[in-house]
Design an enzyme around this catalytic site. Structure first.
Site, short mmCIF file in Angstrom:
data_model
loop_
_atom_site.label_atom_id
_atom_site.label_comp_id
_atom_site.label_asym_id
_atom_site.label_seq_id
_atom_site.Cartn_x
_atom_site.Cartn_y
_atom_site.Cartn_z
N ASN A 12 -8.01 5.21 2.65
CA ASN A 12 -6.86 4.34 2.66
C ASN A 12 -5.71 5.23 3.25
OD1 ASN A 12 -4.76 2.49 2.40
ND2 ASN A 12 -5.10 2.64 0.33
N TRP A 13 -5.23 4.99 4.40
CA TRP A 13 -4.02 5.82 5.12
C TRP A 13 -2.68 5.33 4.59
CZ3 TRP A 13 -5.71 6.80 11.08
CH2 TRP A 13 -7.05 7.51 10.92
N LYS A 14 -2.89 4.01 4.01
CA LYS A 14 -1.63 3.47 3.36
C LYS A 14 -0.50 3.43 4.73
CE LYS A 14 -2.57 5.01 -1.04
NZ LYS A 14 -2.34 5.23 -2.36
N HIS A 104 -4.91 -3.98 -3.91
CA HIS A 104 -4.47 -2.54 -4.13
C HIS A 104 -3.29 -2.64 -5.12
CE1 HIS A 104 -3.06 1.51 -3.54
NE2 HIS A 104 -4.13 1.73 -3.38
N GLU A 106 -0.65 -1.13 -5.11
CA GLU A 106 0.60 -0.95 -4.55
C GLU A 106 0.71 -2.39 -4.06
OE1 GLU A 106 -0.25 2.30 -1.84
OE2 GLU A 106 -0.56 3.53 -3.77
N GLU A 176 -9.46 1.88 -9.66
CA GLU A 176 -8.37 3.05 -9.39
C GLU A 176 -7.26 2.83 -10.76
OE1 GLU A 176 -7.96 3.93 -4.83
OE2 GLU A 176 -6.81 2.38 -5.31
N GLY A 182 -1.97 8.91 -6.32
CA GLY A 182 -0.87 9.84 -5.82
C GLY A 182 -0.14 10.72 -6.77
N SER A 222 -6.09 10.29 -6.47
CA SER A 222 -6.07 11.57 -6.41
C SER A 222 -7.55 12.44 -6.10
CB SER A 222 -5.42 12.34 -7.70
OG SER A 222 -4.23 11.63 -7.49
N GLY A 243 -6.61 8.07 -1.04
CA GLY A 243 -5.54 8.16 -0.43
C GLY A 243 -5.28 8.93 0.32
N GLY A 244 -4.18 9.99 -0.10
CA GLY A 244 -3.58 11.03 0.48
C GLY A 244 -4.49 12.16 1.01
#
Ligand code: PGA
Length: 265
Positions: A12-14, A104, A106, A176, A182, A222, A243-244
């Site tokens: 997930n590149w957000k 998600h 977010e 998640e 993150g 993470s 993610g990151g």
């Protein structure tokens, strides 16, 4: 332990990498990812760039076809078309990819998405032949007060209800915990495994044994190349939503370790 479910590693590149950067990054990682996944049937890699970058990444994947690598969107609306400024319809998303992340945390936190909205989006995904990757998870206060199971039960029952029986098993769920997203503070495989076990049990009660057995449940929060091995070694964890680390070549390491761990003897 032998796995009957194909593992999934989704990135997930957000809100990172516009079309130019996304294309450059895809060109950087795809040759190795393609090679890594080519001889192995039981893995699926899903890259989820921002929607505006999907065409650019699609050009790269079209030029370097790799059967185990697919694209996904990070969100969509449930309506078919019309006056919904800024939104993307399921059919628009389907023109470019076959997967979509829904609900998600977010989206839930910053854009007020409710379980009911997520449910409508999943139903729309089914209608348009998109594979939904539905995110659920508790926040830190809920985790610390011991409310995780209750929160997860409510989310599963509200966001994953009323699916057609033949579609229910096609859903992918990403567990998640919000406190792990993150933050560099990943859950442990034991914690994630217990919650994932509960999710599968709830799903079993809602849709029966077949759907529960084919449901893929990923861990997210993470995840890195250094800790992925621990998660995918757990028999209930079918892969990861990253993610990151999906913005870096570390993503390749995550895929490599997932394959090595889930490989059947
Ligand atoms: P993270 O994000 O890997 O950066 O923690 C995971 C996610 O939000 O899907």
């Amino acid at each position: 332990m032998a796995q009957s479910r194909t593992a999934i590693v989704a990135g997930n590149w957000k809100m990172n990498y516009g079309p130019k950067q996304a294309s450059a990054f895809a060109m950087e990682i795809l040759p190795e990812l393609g090679q890594l996944t080519r001889g192995y049937q039981d893995i699926l890699c899903i890259l989820c760039p921002p929607a505006i970058s999907l065409p650019a990444v699609r050009e790269v994947t079209d030029a370097m076809p790799a059967p185990r690598i697919e694209l996904g969107a990070q969100n969509m609306y449930f309506e078919e078309q019309g006056a919904y400024t800024g939104e993307l319809s399921p059919a628009m998303v389907r023109e470019l990819c076959s997967n979509v992340i829904l609900g998600h945390s977010e989206r839930r936190t910053y854009f007020a998405e409710t379980d009911e909205v997520v449910n409508r989006k999943v139903q729309a995904a089914f209608k348009h032949n998109l594979r939904p990757i539905v995110c659920i998870g508790e926040n830190l206060a809920q985790y610390e007060s011991g409310a995780t199971q209750e929160v997860i039960r409510a989310q599963v029952q509200a966001s994953l209800s009323n699916f057609p029986a033949e579609k229910a098993g096609e859903v992918v769920i990403a567990y998640e915990p919000i406190w792990a997203i993150g933050t560099g503070r990943a859950a442990t495989a034991k914690i994630a495994g217990e919650v994932i076990h509960l999710i599968r049990k709830l799903y079993h009660d809602m849709y029966g044994p077949e759907a529960a057995a084919s449901l893929r449940i990923l861990y997210g929060g993470s995840v890195t190349g250094a800790n992925i091995g621990e998660f995918v070694a757990h028999p209930d964890i079918d892969g990861a939503l990253v993610g990151g680390a999906s913005l870096k070549p570390d993503f390749i390491e995550i895929v490599r370790k997932t394959i090595a761990t889930k490989q059947k003897p």
